[in-house]
Enzyme design. Sequence first.
Site, PDB file in Angstrom:
ATOM      1  N   GLU A   8       0.828  -1.211   0.000  1.00  0.00           N
ATOM      2  CA  GLU A   8       0.000   0.000   0.000  1.00  0.00           C
ATOM      3  C   GLU A   8       0.866   1.265   0.000  1.00  0.00           C
ATOM      4  O   GLU A   8       0.951   1.980   1.007  1.00  0.00           O
ATOM      5  CB  GLU A   8      -0.979  -0.054   1.171  1.00  0.00           C
ATOM      6  CG  GLU A   8      -1.950  -1.228   1.022  1.00  0.00           C
ATOM      7  CD  GLU A   8      -2.855  -1.462   2.231  1.00  0.00           C
ATOM      8  OE1 GLU A   8      -2.757  -0.698   3.215  1.00  0.00           O
ATOM      9  OE2 GLU A   8      -3.639  -2.419   2.196  1.00  0.00           O
ATOM     10  N   HIS A  53     -17.075 -11.019   6.872  1.00  0.00           N
ATOM     11  CA  HIS A  53     -15.777 -10.350   7.039  1.00  0.00           C
ATOM     12  C   HIS A  53     -14.940 -11.032   8.114  1.00  0.00           C
ATOM     13  O   HIS A  53     -15.430 -11.299   9.208  1.00  0.00           O
ATOM     14  CB  HIS A  53     -15.992  -8.875   7.416  1.00  0.00           C
ATOM     15  CG  HIS A  53     -14.727  -8.088   7.417  1.00  0.00           C
ATOM     16  ND1 HIS A  53     -14.313  -7.334   8.485  1.00  0.00           N
ATOM     17  CD2 HIS A  53     -13.766  -7.948   6.475  1.00  0.00           C
ATOM     18  CE1 HIS A  53     -13.157  -6.753   8.196  1.00  0.00           C
ATOM     19  NE2 HIS A  53     -12.814  -7.109   6.988  1.00  0.00           N
ATOM     20  N   GLU A 105     -11.421 -10.034   9.739  1.00  0.00           N
ATOM     21  CA  GLU A 105     -10.210  -9.212   9.899  1.00  0.00           C
ATOM     22  C   GLU A 105      -9.283  -9.968  10.842  1.00  0.00           C
ATOM     23  O   GLU A 105      -9.525 -10.039  12.044  1.00  0.00           O
ATOM     24  CB  GLU A 105     -10.549  -7.831  10.452  1.00  0.00           C
ATOM     25  CG  GLU A 105      -9.335  -6.961  10.754  1.00  0.00           C
ATOM     26  CD  GLU A 105      -8.342  -6.840   9.603  1.00  0.00           C
ATOM     27  OE1 GLU A 105      -8.633  -6.122   8.653  1.00  0.00           O
ATOM     28  OE2 GLU A 105      -7.258  -7.478   9.651  1.00  0.00           O
ATOM     29  N   HIS A 153      -8.125  -8.608   1.399  1.00  0.00           N
ATOM     30  CA  HIS A 153      -7.410  -7.345   1.637  1.00  0.00           C
ATOM     31  C   HIS A 153      -6.083  -7.650   2.306  1.00  0.00           C
ATOM     32  O   HIS A 153      -5.945  -8.653   2.991  1.00  0.00           O
ATOM     33  CB  HIS A 153      -8.256  -6.391   2.477  1.00  0.00           C
ATOM     34  CG  HIS A 153      -9.209  -5.605   1.629  1.00  0.00           C
ATOM     35  ND1 HIS A 153      -9.273  -4.235   1.633  1.00  0.00           N
ATOM     36  CD2 HIS A 153     -10.105  -6.029   0.706  1.00  0.00           C
ATOM     37  CE1 HIS A 153     -10.180  -3.839   0.762  1.00  0.00           C
ATOM     38  NE2 HIS A 153     -10.712  -4.904   0.196  1.00  0.00           N
ATOM     39  N   GLU A 154      -5.119  -6.749   2.101  1.00  0.00           N
ATOM     40  CA  GLU A 154      -3.733  -7.007   2.508  1.00  0.00           C
ATOM     41  C   GLU A 154      -3.356  -8.410   2.032  1.00  0.00           C
ATOM     42  O   GLU A 154      -2.943  -9.274   2.819  1.00  0.00           O
ATOM     43  CB  GLU A 154      -3.539  -6.861   4.029  1.00  0.00           C
ATOM     44  CG  GLU A 154      -3.824  -5.471   4.547  1.00  0.00           C
ATOM     45  CD  GLU A 154      -5.318  -5.192   4.728  1.00  0.00           C
ATOM     46  OE1 GLU A 154      -6.032  -6.112   5.129  1.00  0.00           O
ATOM     47  OE2 GLU A 154      -5.761  -4.065   4.437  1.00  0.00           O
ATOM     48  N   GLU A 178      -7.129  -6.641  -2.678  1.00  0.00           N
ATOM     49  CA  GLU A 178      -6.696  -5.246  -2.577  1.00  0.00           C
ATOM     50  C   GLU A 178      -5.241  -5.211  -3.087  1.00  0.00           C
ATOM     51  O   GLU A 178      -5.000  -5.306  -4.269  1.00  0.00           O
ATOM     52  CB  GLU A 178      -6.858  -4.780  -1.137  1.00  0.00           C
ATOM     53  CG  GLU A 178      -6.662  -3.312  -0.940  1.00  0.00           C
ATOM     54  CD  GLU A 178      -6.578  -2.954   0.538  1.00  0.00           C
ATOM     55  OE1 GLU A 178      -7.041  -1.871   0.892  1.00  0.00           O
ATOM     56  OE2 GLU A 178      -6.027  -3.738   1.331  1.00  0.00           O
ATOM     57  N   GLU A 194      -9.352   3.895   0.855  1.00  0.00           N
ATOM     58  CA  GLU A 194      -9.244   4.092   2.305  1.00  0.00           C
ATOM     59  C   GLU A 194      -8.113   5.065   2.642  1.00  0.00           C
ATOM     60  O   GLU A 194      -8.073   5.609   3.737  1.00  0.00           O
ATOM     61  CB  GLU A 194      -9.042   2.753   3.022  1.00  0.00           C
ATOM     62  CG  GLU A 194      -7.745   2.057   2.650  1.00  0.00           C
ATOM     63  CD  GLU A 194      -7.553   0.718   3.332  1.00  0.00           C
ATOM     64  OE1 GLU A 194      -8.358   0.352   4.193  1.00  0.00           O
ATOM     65  OE2 GLU A 194      -6.574   0.029   2.997  1.00  0.00           O
TER      66      GLU A 194
HETATM   67  C1  NOJ Z   1      -8.086  -2.553   5.917  1.00  0.00           C
HETATM   68  C2  NOJ Z   1      -8.955  -2.904   4.746  1.00  0.00           C
HETATM   69  O1  NOJ Z   1      -8.341  -2.527   3.542  1.00  0.00           O
HETATM   70  C3  NOJ Z   1     -10.299  -2.229   4.923  1.00  0.00           C
HETATM   71  O2  NOJ Z   1     -11.107  -2.449   3.789  1.00  0.00           O
HETATM   72  C4  NOJ Z   1     -10.938  -2.739   6.195  1.00  0.00           C
HETATM   73  O3  NOJ Z   1     -12.147  -2.070   6.406  1.00  0.00           O
HETATM   74  C5  NOJ Z   1     -10.028  -2.495   7.396  1.00  0.00           C
HETATM   75  N1  NOJ Z   1      -8.710  -3.010   7.147  1.00  0.00           N
HETATM   76  C6  NOJ Z   1     -10.592  -3.141   8.648  1.00  0.00           C
HETATM   77  O4  NOJ Z   1     -10.653  -4.523   8.492  1.00  0.00           O
HETATM   78 CA    CA Z   2      -5.916  -2.166   3.152  1.00  0.00          CA
END
Ligand code: NOJ
Ligand code: CA
Length: 649
Positions: free
Chosen positions: A163, A364, A366, A437-438, A456, A462
């Site tokens: 990023e 989701h 995370e 993502h990541e 991503e 973001e």
């Molecule tokens: C980074 C992600 O790119 C984003 O989309 C997400 O909302 C946040 N982390 C929290 O998980």
């Molecule tokens: Ca991200």
Amino acid sequence: MLRRRKTKSSQIEITSPDKRIKCRFTIKNGRIGYSVYVNDSVLIRNSRLALNICGEGVLGDNFSLIRAQHIDHSETVEMPWGEDRFIDNSYHETSFFVAENRTLGRIMTIRFRVFNTGVAFRYEVPPQPKFRQITIQDELTEFGFNPSSVAFKIPAFMPDRYEYNYEKARLGDLSEPVHTPLTIKTPDGIFGCIHEAALYDYGSMTLEAKNATMRCVITPLSDNTKAHVVLPFSTPWRVVMIANSAIDLTKNRLIYVLNEPPNQDFSWVRTLKFIGIWWAMYVGEWTWAPGDKHGATTAHAKEYIDEAVKLGVSGLLIEGWNDGWEGDWLKNGVNNKFTVATPDFNLPEVAKYASKRNIELVGHHETVGFVDNYENQLEEAYDYYAKNGIRYIKTGYAGSKMIINGRPEYHHSQRGVNHYQKTIEMAAARHICLDIHEPIKGTGIERTWPNLLTREGARGQEYEGGSLSPSHACYLPYTRLLSGGMDYTSGIFDIENPKKRIFTTIARQLAYFVVIYSGMQMAADRPSMYSGRYNELFNFIRNVPINFEKTVPLAGEIGEYYVVARKDRDSADWYIGGVTNEEGRTISVKLDFLEDEKYQATIYSDAKNSDYKSNPLVYETNTKKIKSGDTLSIYIAPGGGFAIRLQRL
Ligand code: NOJ
Ligand code: CA
């Protein structure tokens, strides 16, 4: 065709089907190398090919060619979804079987494929007389581009993974490692992009300039080696995409055809457009963590499901639904529970409501990079979603390193690569699609695993609010997007929100849906922004497809602007999008690619006085009739963009 050479020095050429690109494989004094020529001019001067193996020394010095085997291949590959339905897979392949001259007697194969649009090669190591497992200390592959070329790069081994903002630099001056895809413009005006395809069970490739040549640096593991592999083993394909112009480079789809077709049924995979309990967190209206302003409540979820129905989008992402987002979430993420909801969120009830209203939920996870914690729950977590009819999951790995087997590892190390793959297979077994993502960067594995709909892996929206310049999205098509689609989270209309100011014009938010391809496209703002004053702009987002028959890049320069047309896979309609950097410009594009004669064009564009800083909200909509072959002239304001829908008449 079989050629036998037993001499120490060998030289064999492979040409592309159109004869424009030539690749020369050489063994000189026992050293293996290759060079690449375009129209008989050198693109890559003689460069080394070797693997350094722990405890076993270098594989690639003191070698002779045993035999070379040649194959001509011609095929059209059909993709289930994406930017192009059909991709040409025609190449000339030569496999070089080489053996060590000394008593060690080790053997390997180097397989080259030369396409009209680039060159690919990989190392294949069969089981050896002496050993069945190896540890790679280094891959010594080189790419000898002219050091005076310009490179468009992001740094590797940094806390925010991929990023970062793209920068230009002289290739020979890249003293710190950079990620691939690495796009290069040579002093002769040839465009190249070094990348890899089919990355499995190995560290990802980064590049560094050493003695004026680009050298491969495989992402290390925490034990300071690069990969532990069992033989037989093949490295990912090393790919050099080649084009005569920046815009032609963006047509390159080599990484997909260098991956295998799927070995299971994926007919259940569907691309998806969705909204989310998401941007409200970025602008501080709601929170991920439980409390007064908690976003992921049963009530909010039902409300957003109703909004999705009204807006005509098919999915809803819900972030912050699970137990663990307390306090300092980057630290506390180690305790995230993926099967336990917060008390104010009833997952089965929300899932039932979504199903009744025909809305797909995007679950989701995370992980904050705490892979051990995630893997402990992986099967149960995927089963839990599957049991509730959830067929899409967005995963996330915020955190500068992953924690795997108790040790900090790079996301793009062999252990990281293997973790991502485990999630893809876990999801596929349950008919679940992923948005990572990541992530690990794309290497075309979506061809084999089409349930990996997007990822991503670059700066997305973001980062708005000050860390994204208008040039960023003008770099992406020529760099990051050569590795596949991206979840950029487009469509923010609340441009002037002081909590998160967006530095684009509003028309540009529509352009992103055409410019930045993604198998899952999020209309990222809150639904209230779409139903009110800007409802007419939302029409474009509602209608723009996610699955295209073909893509025709029209005009652009790296980091400056990009204009692309894409044809819907399910209708005769076309969509065109364009973006520019800080500079306003008028673009003229000839519509000679349209197959049919007449179209109704709906044009969403910047106004003459639009400006991403001082006047971002003004825009124009126009409709007019156009014919194939017409020239369309459109003004794009500084930091602006445009989007066009062409409906066949
Ligand atoms: C980074 C992600 O790119 C984003 O989309 C997400 O909302 C946040 N982390 C929290 O998980
Ligand atoms: Ca991200």
